[in-house]
Design an enzyme around this catalytic site. Structure first.
Site, PDB file in Angstrom:
ATOM      1  N   ASP A   6      32.027  40.051   3.587  1.00  0.00           N
ATOM      2  CA  ASP A   6      33.293  39.958   4.306  1.00  0.00           C
ATOM      3  C   ASP A   6      33.219  38.734   5.212  1.00  0.00           C
ATOM      4  O   ASP A   6      32.135  38.218   5.496  1.00  0.00           O
ATOM      5  CB  ASP A   6      33.487  41.242   5.122  1.00  0.00           C
ATOM      6  CG  ASP A   6      34.702  41.176   6.021  1.00  0.00           C
ATOM      7  OD1 ASP A   6      35.790  40.836   5.532  1.00  0.00           O
ATOM      8  OD2 ASP A   6      34.550  41.450   7.229  1.00  0.00           O
ATOM      9  N   ASP A   8      35.766  37.871   8.337  1.00  0.00           N
ATOM     10  CA  ASP A   8      36.120  38.055   9.748  1.00  0.00           C
ATOM     11  C   ASP A   8      35.319  39.190  10.373  1.00  0.00           C
ATOM     12  O   ASP A   8      35.336  40.314   9.895  1.00  0.00           O
ATOM     13  CB  ASP A   8      37.623  38.312   9.887  1.00  0.00           C
ATOM     14  CG  ASP A   8      38.436  37.107   9.462  1.00  0.00           C
ATOM     15  OD1 ASP A   8      38.106  35.991   9.906  1.00  0.00           O
ATOM     16  OD2 ASP A   8      39.388  37.279   8.679  1.00  0.00           O
TER      17      ASP A   8
END
Length: 186
Positions: A6, A8
């Site tokens: 991922d 953020d």
């Protein structure tokens, strides 16, 4: 072999910038460590529409200004150097593909695939890519990925700290790297 990561909150340390933006918008004085849930609309008592409207004016600035999570670059480089294929899999809207790519390159984050889904549903993408492990900070994504058969490392953040997780939880990129080294064979 493929690893999904991922972006953020896991590689791009954008929480303080998001909190600052929402504080200014809502007249609050929260700090990132006080965020107890991923859904910032609930934390700030605003509608999803209001949040989306605010992000349409501020998200690009937040993306560009976000620093790298401590030691993420170094350990992702180690993984890539060992032959792992790094796929950045993010819920960001595809309209941010170019500035996201530039941010990754400017910050020397190695990757072979960049997937902006405009959705928190990452399971199908991970399955299609043959991801052997996913690194994620959104607890709801982690539950879905694990239930779908994707081993998931939960990167600890204020918004997931108090949620139950029956899997691997790491506080640092060193721990993430060691977990991948221990649990996966290329």
């Amino acid at each position: 072999m493929n690893i999904g990561i991922d972006l953020d909150g896991t590689v791009a340390d954008n929480l303080e910038l998001l909190v600052e933006t929402l504080n200014q918008h809502c007249g609050k004085r929260l700090v990132g460590d006080e965020i107890r849930q991923y859904d910032l609309c609930k934390t700030y008592c605003i509608s999803e529409e209001e949040f989306i409207e605010l992000m349409e004016t501020k998200e690009e600035e937040i993306i560009v200004q976000s620093p790298v999570v401590p030691m993420a670059r170094e350990y992702i480089e180690k993984l890539a150097g060992q032959g792992w294929q790094i796929h950045i899999i993010t819920a960001r809207h595809p309209r941010y593909h170019e500035i996201t790519r530039k941010w990754l390159e400017r910050n020397d984050i190695p990757f072979c695939g960049l997937h902006l889904l405009n959705s928190h549903n990452k399971l199908q993408t991970c399955q299609n890519l043959g991801v052997k492990m996913m690194v994620e900070d959104n607890i709801h994504n982690a539950y879905q990925l694990k239930a779908g058969g994707i081993p998931t490392i939960l990167y600890e953040a204020p918004h997931n700290r108090y949620w139950s997780w029956q899997g691997t939880r790491c506080k640092t990129w060193k721990e993430i790297y060691q977990t991948i080294e221990t649990k996966l064979d290329k």
